[in-house]
Design a protein around this motif. Structure first.
Motif, mmCIF file in Angstrom:
data_model
loop_
_atom_site.group_PDB
_atom_site.id
_atom_site.type_symbol
_atom_site.label_atom_id
_atom_site.label_comp_id
_atom_site.label_asym_id
_atom_site.label_seq_id
_atom_site.Cartn_x
_atom_site.Cartn_y
_atom_site.Cartn_z
ATOM 1 N N THR A 81 1.034 -1.151 0.115
ATOM 2 C CA THR A 81 -0.025 -0.007 0.025
ATOM 3 C C THR A 81 1.114 1.258 0.123
ATOM 4 O OG1 THR A 81 -1.730 -1.231 1.318
ATOM 5 C CG2 THR A 81 -1.761 1.053 1.140
ATOM 6 N N ALA A 82 1.913 1.139 0.855
ATOM 7 C CA ALA A 82 2.518 2.372 0.771
ATOM 8 C C ALA A 82 3.413 2.725 -0.425
ATOM 9 C CB ALA A 82 3.711 2.261 2.023
ATOM 10 N N TRP A 85 1.174 3.987 -2.900
ATOM 11 C CA TRP A 85 0.795 5.271 -2.633
ATOM 12 C C TRP A 85 2.167 6.151 -3.173
ATOM 13 C CZ3 TRP A 85 -3.724 5.841 0.179
ATOM 14 C CH2 TRP A 85 -4.338 7.054 0.141
ATOM 15 N N HIS A 86 3.305 5.732 -2.894
ATOM 16 C CA HIS A 86 4.335 6.528 -3.261
ATOM 17 C C HIS A 86 4.224 6.662 -4.647
ATOM 18 C CE1 HIS A 86 8.074 8.270 -3.178
ATOM 19 N NE2 HIS A 86 8.547 7.554 -3.847
ATOM 20 N N GLN A 97 -5.653 7.954 -2.756
ATOM 21 C CA GLN A 97 -6.711 8.727 -2.644
ATOM 22 C C GLN A 97 -6.451 10.049 -2.997
ATOM 23 O OE1 GLN A 97 -9.225 7.992 0.361
ATOM 24 N NE2 GLN A 97 -9.423 5.621 0.183
ATOM 25 N N ASP A 147 -7.839 17.780 -0.367
ATOM 26 C CA ASP A 147 -6.431 17.778 -0.660
ATOM 27 C C ASP A 147 -6.332 19.047 -1.636
ATOM 28 O OD1 ASP A 147 -5.347 15.270 0.788
ATOM 29 O OD2 ASP A 147 -6.637 14.268 -0.947
ATOM 30 N N HIS A 277 -3.444 23.421 1.096
ATOM 31 C CA HIS A 277 -2.844 23.663 2.117
ATOM 32 C C HIS A 277 -1.467 23.977 2.285
ATOM 33 C CE1 HIS A 277 -1.939 23.719 6.490
ATOM 34 N NE2 HIS A 277 -3.518 23.483 6.812
ATOM 35 N N ARG A 279 1.222 23.734 4.430
ATOM 36 C CA ARG A 279 1.937 23.089 5.211
ATOM 37 C C ARG A 279 1.847 21.511 5.208
ATOM 38 N NH1 ARG A 279 3.278 27.244 9.527
ATOM 39 N NH2 ARG A 279 5.131 25.850 9.560
ATOM 40 N N ARG A 280 0.573 21.012 4.762
ATOM 41 C CA ARG A 280 0.308 19.633 4.453
ATOM 42 C C ARG A 280 1.196 19.089 3.394
ATOM 43 N NH1 ARG A 280 -5.021 19.714 7.639
ATOM 44 N NH2 ARG A 280 -4.874 17.713 8.034
ATOM 45 N N TRP A 281 1.340 18.131 3.453
ATOM 46 C CA TRP A 281 2.046 17.296 2.516
ATOM 47 C C TRP A 281 1.163 16.948 0.990
ATOM 48 C CZ3 TRP A 281 1.374 11.644 1.239
ATOM 49 C CH2 TRP A 281 2.266 11.040 0.237
ATOM 50 N N LEU B 43 8.724 3.718 4.673
ATOM 51 C CA LEU B 43 7.528 3.292 3.685
ATOM 52 C C LEU B 43 7.623 4.079 2.609
ATOM 53 C CD1 LEU B 43 4.668 2.831 6.545
ATOM 54 C CD2 LEU B 43 5.891 1.099 5.181
ATOM 55 N N THR B 45 6.901 7.333 2.486
ATOM 56 C CA THR B 45 5.771 8.408 2.370
ATOM 57 C C THR B 45 5.593 8.899 3.542
ATOM 58 O OG1 THR B 45 3.582 8.610 1.759
ATOM 59 C CG2 THR B 45 4.013 6.635 2.613
ATOM 60 N N ASP B 49 1.403 15.197 8.966
ATOM 61 C CA ASP B 49 1.734 16.739 8.723
ATOM 62 C C ASP B 49 1.653 17.294 10.021
ATOM 63 O OD1 ASP B 49 1.472 16.990 5.934
ATOM 64 O OD2 ASP B 49 -0.768 16.622 5.899
ATOM 65 N N LEU B 51 1.462 20.307 11.925
ATOM 66 C CA LEU B 51 0.833 21.277 11.876
ATOM 67 C C LEU B 51 1.084 22.136 13.158
ATOM 68 C CD1 LEU B 51 -2.272 20.711 9.831
ATOM 69 C CD2 LEU B 51 -0.248 21.210 8.986
ATOM 70 N N LEU B 64 -2.804 3.958 5.729
ATOM 71 C CA LEU B 64 -1.798 2.905 6.139
ATOM 72 C C LEU B 64 -1.934 2.739 7.647
ATOM 73 C CD1 LEU B 64 1.401 4.245 4.442
ATOM 74 C CD2 LEU B 64 0.342 2.117 3.948
ATOM 75 N N GLU B 67 -3.639 -0.720 8.130
ATOM 76 C CA GLU B 67 -2.809 -1.891 7.742
ATOM 77 C C GLU B 67 -1.975 -1.849 8.850
ATOM 78 O OE1 GLU B 67 -2.323 -2.970 4.234
ATOM 79 O OE2 GLU B 67 -3.422 -1.330 3.236
#
Lengths: 302, 302
Positions: A81-82, A85-86, A97, A147, A277, A279-281, B43, B45, B49, B51, B64, B67
């Motif tokens: 999964t990781a 996602w990456h 997602q 996002d 955002h 500062r969010r990833w 992982l 990723t 965050d 904040l 994740l 999981e």
DNA sequence: GGGCTCCATCGGGGATCGCGATAGCGTGGG
DNA sequence: CCCACGCTATCGCGATCCCCGATGGAGCCC
């Protein structure tokens, strides 16, 4: 619990000897010996009988072997999964997602083709699209429910948000084809005698239009505000009045003859801002969406 | 993959801040920081965050997290299984599986009550009982298919097996109640004129009986050998002849009048040997079974 | 702006890890 | 009978890792 120990465990069970397991694991034999003893100490029960004829699992070891494999399976799923996602650098696709919010009018007009393109390029990517006003977009970005957001605003002045203007959409006055103004040129005074069906307060170009209409002296324009662009468009199509919309949202209806342009006073194009955002990833998926949106809007309308 | 990292992961997701998670985990805050960064690197990723308002999972982190919890669940199951196998020192019970093999005649007579006692004392213990001859018992112990075996043999001379004599069962000649010898005393010459229904070759006391009967000059005793003790006993009950059996295996039939004793020549009692592998690990469950068997046989028949 | 909370970084002491070498044990062949 | 061989356990060592306390910087509230 170190899953390395579990891997040595199953390798030893499969290989049948410490030496063979060490070879399979690319480790020294003494290392496997120590690892298995560590695991046996941690679990509190011997896992293997070291017989001269070979190393075979005890009854407990046989039972625990299944559970150890279950743990390793769960770890493998986690890693899979990781890494999905990456992103898969080989194919250039990403997964995961991404939740985006967009103004109602964009959801119905420009975004479907963008999402279709994303689905083709990144089959593993799950895009969630919400129709949101500017206030809800800001809230959603703040709270992490979104996002990305596409808003139709000249400015987004939130210090923790980062806005990027990716397009400017020309606005058009439209009316039903049989409306007296259809296809004609109208000035503010003419328009101010009509009924208008526009967005709720908070929509920048609708608000500006209402202010302009109300500023025409000696008139009382009829203003009806709708949360849904569809409802407003239906009223206009039924001949009840006019509205002002980004042209792309009514191109279909204009071509199909269900609505007609009214050449009104100049309306400054509405900027499309892609907001995230600060500062969010930004996940690879969100980055992919950003690129697709930027490209889609850039090639037609800036 | 170190599951400690996953525990910090879920603790941080629950706590909402590194400091609080560190408190909950009884670790230094810097340790949690490093652990989470290690996991994020492993992982590939970002998981959180950071904040100013708190530490919240990214979209990837949220996915994740499930999981990771699955991995921890699997590890918890592994540990639970291991410790149940090891035994619960508080209640004094043990769990797990123990596979034992026993001579056919014991399976039907003495063992049911022993197994019932084990079930009462150790509800989590799963006892598998196989009816096996001596040869199969040795094979099973060698191959690890049996943890323990009860054999009716004077000697077990296998260097890799360890035998312990836990009882000596008196033998009895039995016949149908209406048999001419029923209740009477008979010497070898009388017996040698009868028909006998005994175990297959390899059963020590049956073999010795057959040798003794054949050694009586001038007679040809009728010998029929059965793999199943039930079949032999049925033949005897039908009046077709006699047999020689451990007394405990026919006590029910003797009391019910379906079989009768014949007082024949002295037959040395048959030793009951509890056999296990010399070098294999004896699980707590097998130890419990050993104790129960030793006690059950000791209090009635040595 | 000062104090407060929170996270990241750094240096160090201790534990751990994996390795090669070696010893003990059992087996099979000469 | 003895020796050579294969297997596992143990030991010592160098490198690494782990966790800690201390420190620094950023954001927030008063």
């Amino acid at each position: 619990m170190e899953t390395r120990l579990l891997e040595s465990f199953v390798a030893l069970a499969r290989a049948g000897s410490f030496t063979a397991a060490a070879r399979a694991l690319h480790l020294a034999q003494s290392t496997v010996t120590v690892q298995i003893r560590t695991l046996e100490k941690e679990l509190g029960t011997p896992l293997f009988d070291r017989l001269p004829s070979g190393t075979v699992p005890t009854a407990a070891g046989l039972r625990l072997l299944e559970e150890a494999e279950a743990v390793l399976d769960a770890v493998a799923r986690l890693r899979a999964t990781a890494s999905s996602w990456h992103g898969d650098t080989a194919s250039g696709t990403v997964a995961g997602q991404v939740t985006i919010g967009a103004a109602d009018s964009l959801c119905a007009s420009r975004l479907p083709s963008v999402i279709a393109a994303l689905r083709r390029a990144h089959p593993g990517l799950e895009v969630h699209l919400n129709a949101v006003g500017t206030a809800a977009a800001v809230d959603g970005l703040r709270g992490g429910r979104l996002d990305l957001a596409l808003v139709l605003e000249p400015e987004v002045v939130e210090s923790d948000l980062l806005a990027h203007r990716i397009a400017e959409l020309p606005l058009t006055y439209v009316a039903a084809p049989d409306h007296p103004l259809a296809g004609r040129t109208a000035d503010w005074e003419e328009l101010a005698r009509e009924s208008f069906f526009v967005h709720e307060e908070g929509c920048s170009y609708s608000d500006r239009l209402v202010r302009a209409l109300r500023g025409v002296p000696g008139t009382r324009p009829g203003i009806t505000r709708f949360g849904s662009i569809d409802a407003a468009r239906s009223c206009v199509a039924a001949g009840l009045g006019l509205t002002l919309l980004p042209q792309v949202t009514v191109e279909g209806q204009l071509a199909g003859g269900r609505l007609a342009v009214v050449h009104g006073p100049e309306a400054p194009p509405v900027p499309v801002q892609l907001v995230r955002h600060r500062r969010r990833w930004v996940s690879p998926g969100a980055r992919a969406v950003t690129e697709e949106l930027t490209a889609a809007f850039a090639d037609t309308s800036l």
